[in-house]
Design an enzyme around this catalytic site. Structure first.
Site, PDB file in Angstrom:
ATOM      1  CG  HIS A  63      -5.983  -2.086   8.837  1.00 36.92           C
ATOM      2  ND1 HIS A  63      -6.103  -0.764   9.184  1.00 36.92           N
ATOM      3  CD2 HIS A  63      -4.673  -2.369   9.020  1.00 36.92           C
ATOM      4  CE1 HIS A  63      -4.930  -0.280   9.530  1.00 36.92           C
ATOM      5  NE2 HIS A  63      -4.040  -1.231   9.454  1.00 36.92           N
ATOM      6  CD  GLU A  76      -8.757   1.041   7.641  1.00 35.13           C
ATOM      7  OE1 GLU A  76      -8.749   0.144   8.509  1.00 35.13           O
ATOM      8  OE2 GLU A  76      -8.081   2.075   7.753  1.00 35.13           O
ATOM      9  CG  ASN A  95      -9.091  -1.359  11.918  1.00 34.21           C
ATOM     10  OD1 ASN A  95      -8.109  -1.997  11.543  1.00 34.21           O
ATOM     11  ND2 ASN A  95      -9.563  -0.321  11.242  1.00 34.21           N
ATOM     12  CG  ASP A 123      -0.343  -0.498   2.491  1.00 39.31           C
ATOM     13  OD1 ASP A 123       0.896  -0.478   2.585  1.00 39.31           O
ATOM     14  OD2 ASP A 123      -1.089  -0.896   3.390  1.00 39.31           O
TER      15      ASP A 123
HETATM   16  C1  F6R Z   1       1.417  -1.423   6.201  1.00 38.84           C
HETATM   17  C2  F6R Z   1       0.060  -1.956   6.285  1.00 38.84           C
HETATM   18  C3  F6R Z   1      -0.751  -1.930   7.537  1.00 38.84           C
HETATM   19  C4  F6R Z   1       0.056  -2.182   8.808  1.00 38.84           C
HETATM   20  C5  F6R Z   1      -0.854  -2.091  10.026  1.00 38.84           C
HETATM   21  C6  F6R Z   1      -0.066  -2.278  11.318  1.00 38.84           C
HETATM   22  O1  F6R Z   1       1.959  -1.556   4.914  1.00 38.84           O
HETATM   23  O2  F6R Z   1      -0.420  -2.393   5.291  1.00 38.84           O
HETATM   24  O3  F6R Z   1      -1.763  -2.888   7.431  1.00 38.84           O
HETATM   25  O4  F6R Z   1       0.659  -3.441   8.731  1.00 38.84           O
HETATM   26  O5  F6R Z   1      -1.491  -0.854  10.057  1.00 38.84           O
HETATM   27  O6  F6R Z   1       0.776  -1.187  11.479  1.00 38.84           O
HETATM   28  P1  F6R Z   1       1.894  -1.157  12.615  1.00 38.84           P
HETATM   29  O7  F6R Z   1       2.886  -2.228  12.270  1.00 38.84           O
HETATM   30  O8  F6R Z   1       2.519   0.214  12.528  1.00 38.84           O
HETATM   31  O9  F6R Z   1       1.205  -1.423  13.909  1.00 38.84           O
END
Ligand code: F6R
Length: 242
Positions: free
Chosen positions: A139, A144, A137, A68
């Site tokens: 995701h 989401e 959450n 992403d």
């Molecule tokens: C990042 C991504 C997100 C993160 C998620 C957890 O490329 O796709 O899904 O893996 O938001 O983020 P952290 O590791 O910062 O808790």
């Protein structure tokens, strides 16, 4: 099927995850890696860099495709995922930068960019291992909680909880982009193997939903129950509700 590797803490999670990535690259030196950003994989990337510097790991034939990117951040912005990947991995290992791919968050036409990125993923001929983190959450990528699973790369409006969670990386919450381009669940599920990392209490609820909850687009990571080869490397705090 989800295999769980339980670790004492973040450092052990990072080393155990690096073992899996390193094994993949060692056994198939032209692997296609699906990569993630965020705070969770940073320790694993540091461990991979260490092994590459020591001569134990060779990225020269590896290709990568990231999950992403924020919409509207220049590649030079220190919170763009392009910048993140260069600083946390690419510039420290012998990967060919021309073989690393991310969605272009600066594009004029997001729909055209999503179509282009889907073709990039298809053109790779299949992702060998997809690295994931998990949002509080549930995701994965920026898929989401929603009414339905998205199949392909799409433009997502970030959930309020995600904006709040990611505000720690920006000067203020209002600076967090509201939109991102993300691989879809269908593209993530097409990877041959999935490696998902989770650390800390803030992830415990989502980890429980992913492993033991009903499969639902309201808990996007729960779809991984239907993937044949998922390894979850998580520390005790992230696994505390299981
Ligand atoms: C990042 C991504 C997100 C993160 C998620 C957890 O490329 O796709 O899904 O893996 O938001 O983020 P952290 O590791 O910062 O808790």
């Amino acid at each position: 099927m989800i295999t769980i590797i339980r670790t004492k803490n973040y450092d052990e999670m990072s080393r155990r995850a690096a073992n899996i990535m390193a094994a993949q690259i060692t056994l198939k030196n032209d692997s296609v890696l699906g990569l993630a950003t965020g705070s969770t994989p940073v320790g694993m990337y540091q461990e991979l860099i260490r092994r590459c510097e020591a001569g134990d790991l060779d990225f020269s034939r590896v290709r990568s495709v990231n999950l992403d990117e924020y919409v509207g951040l220049e590649r030079t912005h220190d919170q763009s995922y392009y910048y993140f990947m260069n600083n946390n991995l690419f510039k420290h290992v012998n990967i060919d930068p021309a073989q690393t791919f991310l969605p272009d968050g600066t594009c004029k036409d997001t729909e055209a960019e999503c179509r282009r990125y889907h073709d990039v993923i298809l053109g790779m001929g299949g992702v060998d291992i997809q690295l994931l983190g998990i949002g509080g959450n549930g995701h994965i990528g920026f898929n989401e909680p929603a009414e339905a699973f998205a199949a392909r790369t799409h433009c997502v409006q970030l959930a309020e909880s995600t904006i709040k969670a990611n505000a720690r990386f920006f000067a203020s919450e209002s600076d967090v982009p509201r939109f991102a381009l993300s691989m879809g669940i269908g593209e993530i599920m097409a990877a041959k193997k999935i490696l998902i990392l989770a650390s800390g209490k803030a992830k415990a609820e989502a980890v429980k939903g992913m492993v033991a909850g009903p499969v639902s687009p309201q808990m996007p990571a729960s779809i991984l129950q239907f993937h044949p080869d998922v390894t979850l490397v998580a520390d005790e705090e992230a696994l505390s509700l299981l």
